[in-house]
Design a protein around this motif. Structure first.
Motif, PDB file in Angstrom:
ATOM      1  N   ALA A 259       1.050  -1.137   0.098  1.00 22.13           N
ATOM      2  CA  ALA A 259      -0.128  -0.702  -0.013  1.00 22.13           C
ATOM      3  C   ALA A 259       0.828   1.146   0.040  1.00 22.13           C
ATOM      4  N   GLN A 260       2.270   1.226   0.654  1.00 16.97           N
ATOM      5  CA  GLN A 260       3.081   2.438   0.782  1.00 16.97           C
ATOM      6  C   GLN A 260       3.502   2.646  -0.457  1.00 16.97           C
ATOM      7  N   ASP A 261       4.360   1.770  -1.905  1.00 18.42           N
ATOM      8  CA  ASP A 261       3.898   2.063  -2.529  1.00 18.42           C
ATOM      9  C   ASP A 261       3.308   2.001  -3.564  1.00 18.42           C
ATOM     10  N   HIS A 262       2.413   1.753  -3.448  1.00 20.54           N
ATOM     11  CA  HIS A 262       0.925   2.368  -4.203  1.00 20.54           C
ATOM     12  C   HIS A 262       1.030   4.072  -4.171  1.00 20.54           C
ATOM     13  N   ILE A 263       1.317   4.519  -2.568  1.00 20.55           N
ATOM     14  CA  ILE A 263       1.015   6.064  -2.681  1.00 20.55           C
ATOM     15  C   ILE A 263       1.944   6.690  -3.007  1.00 20.55           C
ATOM     16  N   HIS A 264       3.453   6.011  -2.915  1.00 19.03           N
ATOM     17  CA  HIS A 264       4.346   7.086  -3.490  1.00 19.03           C
ATOM     18  C   HIS A 264       4.730   6.615  -5.019  1.00 19.03           C
ATOM     19  N   TYR A 265       3.948   6.380  -5.256  1.00 20.44           N
ATOM     20  CA  TYR A 265       3.782   6.113  -7.211  1.00 20.44           C
ATOM     21  C   TYR A 265       3.125   6.668  -7.361  1.00 20.44           C
ATOM     22  N   HIS A 266       1.901   7.227  -6.883  1.00 20.25           N
ATOM     23  CA  HIS A 266       1.077   8.715  -7.332  1.00 20.25           C
ATOM     24  C   HIS A 266       1.681   9.822  -6.674  1.00 20.25           C
ATOM     25  N   LEU A 267       2.066   9.346  -5.693  1.00 17.69           N
ATOM     26  CA  LEU A 267       2.611  10.604  -5.106  1.00 17.69           C
ATOM     27  C   LEU A 267       3.993  11.399  -6.200  1.00 17.69           C
ATOM     28  N   ILE A 268       5.123  10.102  -6.675  1.00 20.72           N
ATOM     29  CA  ILE A 268       5.913  11.015  -7.653  1.00 20.72           C
ATOM     30  C   ILE A 268       5.685  10.999  -9.133  1.00 20.72           C
ATOM     31  N   GLU A 269       3.959  10.946  -9.469  1.00 16.92           N
ATOM     32  CA  GLU A 269       3.983  10.833 -10.229  1.00 16.92           C
ATOM     33  C   GLU A 269       3.263  12.700 -10.355  1.00 16.92           C
ATOM     34  N   ALA A 271       4.660  14.799  -8.441  1.00 16.54           N
ATOM     35  CA  ALA A 271       5.225  15.240  -8.350  1.00 16.54           C
ATOM     36  C   ALA A 271       5.658  16.299  -9.797  1.00 16.54           C
ATOM     37  N   LYS A 272       5.991  14.914 -10.928  1.00 22.33           N
ATOM     38  CA  LYS A 272       6.949  14.342 -11.939  1.00 22.33           C
ATOM     39  C   LYS A 272       5.582  16.104 -13.392  1.00 22.33           C
ATOM     40  N   ASN A 273       4.791  15.674 -12.700  1.00 20.81           N
ATOM     41  CA  ASN A 273       3.928  17.122 -13.667  1.00 20.81           C
ATOM     42  C   ASN A 273       3.985  18.472 -13.563  1.00 20.81           C
ATOM     43  N   SER A 279       6.931  26.650 -12.916  1.00 23.06           N
ATOM     44  CA  SER A 279       8.307  26.888 -12.227  1.00 23.06           C
ATOM     45  C   SER A 279       8.338  27.104 -11.175  1.00 23.06           C
ATOM     46  N   ARG A 280       7.526  26.530 -10.259  1.00 24.42           N
ATOM     47  CA  ARG A 280       7.787  26.000  -8.654  1.00 24.42           C
ATOM     48  C   ARG A 280       9.623  25.927  -8.255  1.00 24.42           C
ATOM     49  N   SER A 281       9.906  26.222  -7.168  1.00 24.82           N
ATOM     50  CA  SER A 281      11.139  25.153  -6.531  1.00 24.82           C
ATOM     51  C   SER A 281      10.832  24.043  -6.532  1.00 24.82           C
ATOM     52  N   VAL A 282      11.932  24.116  -6.368  1.00 21.24           N
ATOM     53  CA  VAL A 282      11.340  22.136  -5.394  1.00 21.24           C
ATOM     54  C   VAL A 282      11.193  23.015  -4.396  1.00 21.24           C
ATOM     55  N   GLY A 283      11.658  22.977  -3.085  1.00 24.00           N
ATOM     56  CA  GLY A 283      10.814  23.310  -1.876  1.00 24.00           C
ATOM     57  C   GLY A 283       9.623  23.592  -1.615  1.00 24.00           C
ATOM     58  N   GLU A 284       9.182  24.842  -2.431  1.00 18.50           N
ATOM     59  CA  GLU A 284       7.940  24.897  -2.891  1.00 18.50           C
ATOM     60  C   GLU A 284       6.926  23.389  -3.565  1.00 18.50           C
ATOM     61  N   ILE A 285       7.549  22.744  -3.702  1.00 21.43           N
ATOM     62  CA  ILE A 285       6.315  21.318  -4.845  1.00 21.43           C
ATOM     63  C   ILE A 285       6.403  20.923  -3.470  1.00 21.43           C
ATOM     64  N   GLY A 288       3.734  21.984  -0.972  1.00 18.71           N
ATOM     65  CA  GLY A 288       3.137  21.512  -1.367  1.00 18.71           C
ATOM     66  C   GLY A 288       1.979  20.111  -1.521  1.00 18.71           C
ATOM     67  N   LEU A 289       3.216  19.089  -1.831  1.00 15.17           N
ATOM     68  CA  LEU A 289       2.951  17.935  -1.566  1.00 15.17           C
ATOM     69  C   LEU A 289       2.214  17.158  -0.143  1.00 15.17           C
ATOM     70  N   GLY A 290       2.952  18.427   0.844  1.00 19.08           N
ATOM     71  CA  GLY A 290       2.285  17.380   2.380  1.00 19.08           C
ATOM     72  C   GLY A 290       3.928  17.482   2.680  1.00 19.08           C
ATOM     73  N   PHE A 291       5.154  18.036   2.195  1.00 21.37           N
ATOM     74  CA  PHE A 291       6.752  17.200   2.848  1.00 21.37           C
ATOM     75  C   PHE A 291       6.451  18.445   3.828  1.00 21.37           C
ATOM     76  N   GLU A 292       7.260  18.052   5.146  1.00 19.25           N
ATOM     77  CA  GLU A 292       7.280  19.642   5.940  1.00 19.25           C
ATOM     78  C   GLU A 292       8.973  19.787   5.692  1.00 19.25           C
ATOM     79  N   TYR A 293       9.957  18.327   5.161  1.00 17.54           N
ATOM     80  CA  TYR A 293      11.061  19.468   5.036  1.00 17.54           C
ATOM     81  C   TYR A 293      11.220  18.209   3.185  1.00 17.54           C
ATOM     82  N   PRO A 294      11.946  19.782   3.031  1.00 14.49           N
ATOM     83  CA  PRO A 294      12.232  19.517   1.237  1.00 14.49           C
ATOM     84  C   PRO A 294      13.252  18.591   1.233  1.00 14.49           C
TER      85      PRO A 294
END
Length: 316
Positions: A259-269, A271-273, A279-285, A288-294
């Motif tokens: 299940a965690q792998d499935h969550i990560h797959y959708h998260l990475i997809e 992120a790629k989009n 042009s948002r920075s990696v930190g902003e992305i 925006g994806l719910g990470f407290e630490y970039p």
């Protein structure tokens, strides 16, 4: 079915919460005058137990418990799930999990089957003790119990009989290793039979996979992950009316990813989009994806793609 040498008994309980600390208390709970052959292992023969008014009794223990029981009167609840033992099934409970005995049906009949309890102290410091976490079925819901074929029932009953035979031997320097070996064989067969159950329920499993994919598509489609956070395995399991471990094992069996792998797959997809369409920075992305630490986002992205977010953006 194992043949225990003790007297037939009746147990009566009103609505109450009961916590059993030792395997000896398991015999007392069922009202059995069973001699305690070993302080850390107990086997119950339900064929010698006549049940009376249990009421609504919630039971938890300090030890591992396996229950195989056929009975058409009392239901068992775990969490909000309701399951009966009419056709016979096996449930496996870790310490401190709660069973609710709900006497809500009419009629009475003789229960059949067996129960095995073993304390963690028995396996502490043994290879089985280190291996216990791999037996994820101890965290399944009762509704995800193991439904056995006649052949499988007999195999498990034979394992229990061998454990019981050892309990009647005098305790010596070999007792622990023999008992632990017998219990490990029983648990390994449970793992095998659960694997078979996942296969034979392929149609219903496919429906769960479709549901999980839909849930993840909808969750990530709503955006605003900085406020809601990333979806969790527990969230997916609750939506699918399954336990987290059962859902992960089902997905792993069917798709090769838990299940965690499935969550990560959708998260990475997702992120790629975003990396390629803004042009948002990696930190902003990351935020925006719910990470407290970039840096956590960077590490996960590279782990899953082999590239850092910046390298992925630059090469595309």
């Amino acid at each position: 079915m194992p043949h225990c040498q003790h007297n037939e008994a009746i147990f009566v309980f009103m609505s109450t919460n009961i916590h059993l600390h030792t395997v000896e208390e398991l015999f007392k709970f069922f009202g059995l005058n069973q001699p305690v052959h070993h302080p850390l292992v107990a086997i119950i023969d339900f064929g010698l137990v006549r049940e009376a008014d249990i009421g609504n009794t919630k039971i938890s223990t300090d030890f591992y418990t396996l229950i195989y029981k056929t009975y058409n009167r009392n239901h068992v609840k775990y969490g909000r799930k309701l399951v009966d033992f009419t056709n016979g099934s096996l449930i496996c409970l870790a310490p401190n999990q709660v069973l609710e005995m709900d006497d809500d049906t009419e009629g009475s009949s003789q229960p059949l089957g067996w129960g095995l309890g073993f304390h963690p102290d028995l396996i502490r410091g043994t290879p089985l003790g280190d291996k216990m976490k791999s037996y994820s079925f101890f965290s399944y819901e009762v509704s995800e119990s193991l439904h056995l074929s006649e052949k499988e029932k007999q195999i498990l009953a034979d394992c229990v009989q061998k454990i019981e035979a050892e309990l009647h031997e005098n305790i010596d320097v070999h007792s622990q290793s023999i008992l632990v070996s017998g219990i490990e064989m029983l648990l390994n067969y449970c793992s095998r039979f659960y694997g078979r159950q996942f296969i034979t329920r392929k149609t219903s499993n496919n429906a769960v996979i479709v549901q999980v994919e839909k849930l993840l598509n909808e969750y990530f489609g709503l955006g605003d992950l900085s406020e809601r956070g990333l979806p969790t395995v527990r969230y997916l399991a609750e939506q699918a009316n399954l336990s987290p471990n059962y859902l992960s094992d089902l997905l792993k069996k069917e798709t090769g990813k838990n299940a965690q792998d499935h969550i990560h797959y959708h998260l990475i997809e997702e992120a790629k989009n975003i990396l390629l369409s803004s042009s948002r920075s990696v930190g902003e992305i990351a935020y925006g994806l719910g990470f407290e630490y970039p840096q956590y986002f960077n590490k996960l992205f590279k782990q899953k793609t082999g590239k850092t977010p910046v390298a992925f953006r630059n090469m595309n």
